[in-house]
Design a protein around this motif. Sequence first.
Motif, PDB file in Angstrom:
ATOM      1  N   UNK A  39      42.528  -0.595   5.884  1.00  0.00           N
ATOM      2  CA  UNK A  39      42.725  -2.008   6.222  1.00  0.00           C
ATOM      3  C   UNK A  39      41.856  -2.446   7.398  1.00  0.00           C
ATOM      4  N   UNK A  40      41.122  -1.491   7.990  1.00  0.00           N
ATOM      5  CA  UNK A  40      40.185  -1.843   9.050  1.00  0.00           C
ATOM      6  C   UNK A  40      40.648  -1.562  10.459  1.00  0.00           C
ATOM      7  N   UNK A  41      41.832  -0.978  10.605  1.00  0.00           N
ATOM      8  CA  UNK A  41      42.342  -0.704  11.945  1.00  0.00           C
ATOM      9  C   UNK A  41      41.698   0.548  12.552  1.00  0.00           C
ATOM     10  N   UNK A  42      41.757   0.627  13.860  1.00  0.00           N
ATOM     11  CA  UNK A  42      41.297   1.792  14.617  1.00  0.00           C
ATOM     12  C   UNK A  42      42.456   2.777  14.648  1.00  0.00           C
ATOM     13  N   UNK A  43      42.377   3.839  13.840  1.00  0.00           N
ATOM     14  CA  UNK A  43      43.518   4.735  13.628  1.00  0.00           C
ATOM     15  C   UNK A  43      43.233   6.126  14.168  1.00  0.00           C
ATOM     16  N   UNK A  44      44.202   6.652  14.910  1.00  0.00           N
ATOM     17  CA  UNK A  44      44.191   8.033  15.368  1.00  0.00           C
ATOM     18  C   UNK A  44      45.393   8.754  14.773  1.00  0.00           C
ATOM     19  N   UNK A  45      45.260  10.054  14.526  1.00  0.00           N
ATOM     20  CA  UNK A  45      46.346  10.853  13.969  1.00  0.00           C
ATOM     21  C   UNK A  45      46.525  12.085  14.843  1.00  0.00           C
ATOM     22  N   UNK A  46      47.768  12.383  15.194  1.00  0.00           N
ATOM     23  CA  UNK A  46      48.064  13.554  16.000  1.00  0.00           C
ATOM     24  C   UNK A  46      49.107  14.422  15.312  1.00  0.00           C
ATOM     25  N   UNK A  47      48.932  15.715  15.413  1.00  0.00           N
ATOM     26  CA  UNK A  47      49.885  16.688  14.878  1.00  0.00           C
ATOM     27  C   UNK A  47      50.299  17.599  16.023  1.00  0.00           C
ATOM     28  N   UNK A  48      51.569  17.983  16.065  1.00  0.00           N
ATOM     29  CA  UNK A  48      52.062  18.829  17.148  1.00  0.00           C
ATOM     30  C   UNK A  48      51.311  20.153  17.218  1.00  0.00           C
ATOM     31  N   UNK A  54      45.256  18.605  11.197  1.00  0.00           N
ATOM     32  CA  UNK A  54      45.218  17.385  10.389  1.00  0.00           C
ATOM     33  C   UNK A  54      44.278  17.602   9.212  1.00  0.00           C
ATOM     34  N   UNK A  55      44.785  17.473   7.999  1.00  0.00           N
ATOM     35  CA  UNK A  55      43.987  17.717   6.798  1.00  0.00           C
ATOM     36  C   UNK A  55      42.847  16.708   6.680  1.00  0.00           C
ATOM     37  N   UNK A  56      41.680  17.121   6.224  1.00  0.00           N
ATOM     38  CA  UNK A  56      40.541  16.211   6.090  1.00  0.00           C
ATOM     39  C   UNK A  56      40.852  14.966   5.268  1.00  0.00           C
ATOM     40  N   UNK A  57      41.688  15.106   4.239  1.00  0.00           N
ATOM     41  CA  UNK A  57      42.013  13.947   3.413  1.00  0.00           C
ATOM     42  C   UNK A  57      42.720  12.839   4.160  1.00  0.00           C
ATOM     43  N   UNK A  58      43.445  13.187   5.214  1.00  0.00           N
ATOM     44  CA  UNK A  58      44.144  12.186   6.023  1.00  0.00           C
ATOM     45  C   UNK A  58      43.137  11.287   6.750  1.00  0.00           C
ATOM     46  N   UNK A  59      41.943  11.824   6.975  1.00  0.00           N
ATOM     47  CA  UNK A  59      40.930  11.119   7.774  1.00  0.00           C
ATOM     48  C   UNK A  59      39.889  10.415   6.913  1.00  0.00           C
ATOM     49  N   UNK A  60      40.115  10.370   5.601  1.00  0.00           N
ATOM     50  CA  UNK A  60      39.058   9.932   4.691  1.00  0.00           C
ATOM     51  C   UNK A  60      38.722   8.453   4.790  1.00  0.00           C
ATOM     52  N   UNK A  61      39.587   7.626   5.397  1.00  0.00           N
ATOM     53  CA  UNK A  61      39.264   6.196   5.541  1.00  0.00           C
ATOM     54  C   UNK A  61      38.904   5.837   6.980  1.00  0.00           C
ATOM     55  N   UNK A  62      38.605   6.849   7.792  1.00  0.00           N
ATOM     56  CA  UNK A  62      38.106   6.568   9.138  1.00  0.00           C
ATOM     57  C   UNK A  62      38.999   6.954  10.292  1.00  0.00           C
ATOM     58  N   UNK A  63      40.212   7.429  10.031  1.00  0.00           N
ATOM     59  CA  UNK A  63      41.090   7.861  11.127  1.00  0.00           C
ATOM     60  C   UNK A  63      40.487   9.082  11.813  1.00  0.00           C
ATOM     61  N   UNK A  64      40.854   9.272  13.080  1.00  0.00           N
ATOM     62  CA  UNK A  64      40.364  10.394  13.866  1.00  0.00           C
ATOM     63  C   UNK A  64      41.534  11.278  14.274  1.00  0.00           C
ATOM     64  N   UNK A  65      41.347  12.582  14.240  1.00  0.00           N
ATOM     65  CA  UNK A  65      42.371  13.512  14.693  1.00  0.00           C
ATOM     66  C   UNK A  65      42.267  13.681  16.206  1.00  0.00           C
ATOM     67  N   UNK A  66      43.396  13.556  16.896  1.00  0.00           N
ATOM     68  CA  UNK A  66      43.423  13.630  18.360  1.00  0.00           C
ATOM     69  C   UNK A  66      44.601  14.489  18.809  1.00  0.00           C
ATOM     70  N   UNK A  67      44.656  14.756  20.105  1.00  0.00           N
ATOM     71  CA  UNK A  67      45.798  15.459  20.669  1.00  0.00           C
ATOM     72  C   UNK A  67      46.966  14.487  20.847  1.00  0.00           C
ATOM     73  N   UNK A  68      48.152  15.028  21.086  1.00  0.00           N
ATOM     74  CA  UNK A  68      49.309  14.171  21.340  1.00  0.00           C
ATOM     75  C   UNK A  68      49.088  13.305  22.577  1.00  0.00           C
TER      76      UNK A  68
END
Length: 261
Positions: A39-48, A54-68
């Motif tokens: 949808x165009x948002x600036x998205x970050x994803x964090x996993x404990x 974070x699986x690569x597929x989760x990031x396929x629309x531009x999200x970035x994996x980050x720390x908590x």
Amino acid sequence: MLTSHRPGAVRLPEGQIMKISVIGAGAIGGNLARKLGAAGHDVQVADARGPEAVAPGVLETGARAVTLDEAVKDRDAVILAIPFGAAAQLTDLFASVPAGTVVIDTSNYYPHLSGRVEAVEAGAIESVYTSELLGRPVIKAWNAALAETQRTKGVPAGTPGRIAIPVAGDAEEAKRVAMRLVDDTGFDPCDAGALADSWRQQPMGPAYCTELTLDELPAALAAADRVKDAAVRESMAERFAALGADPTLEDIVEMNRAAHR
């Protein structure tokens, strides 16, 4: 009071790119990261377990994996896609989160998964309990649709038969933000009242994972009964087993609907 809103009926921040973090990279968190990124948002994803989990597929629309720690800094909204009760582990992390950051809870209480929580068994509302664990207000959203529903059945606003998702909370501006994000993931947002009313969208009430439209959902929320719904929840494993080894999404939704006929 339960009210329904079609997109545009409230002053949502249409078109505004938001900085969003999703904490939790499982089925729900992964869905939200992909859809909000698309949808165009600036998205970050964090996993404990760390960004590498974070699986690569989760990031396929531009999200970035980050720390908590990174996930809660300078964000417009933080979405908790974590097991019920796990918010207790985030209390210190959220102590520094600005009051203006919208925090959205997607969790559901299932005793067979999280263990029985005495406060909830005694009558505490699930998301009120989560809010108390975090020490800050939360909005309840995305908990009342199956992960596969969220993954496959989101459609553009105005599409006939579009599925609605209830959104509950006490801060009206924060609720409007959550409703806009629900719309961005492909579902009609339905104002489900205050956070104290969010039990109406919890397992296994008439509004829970039954794929209702915006015209149908308010009546289902109003029909919720805490005693009956708890009994339905307790019988879920038995009813699910009766579906056989490989139930379809449609089988599960019909099972949920049938429990309230």
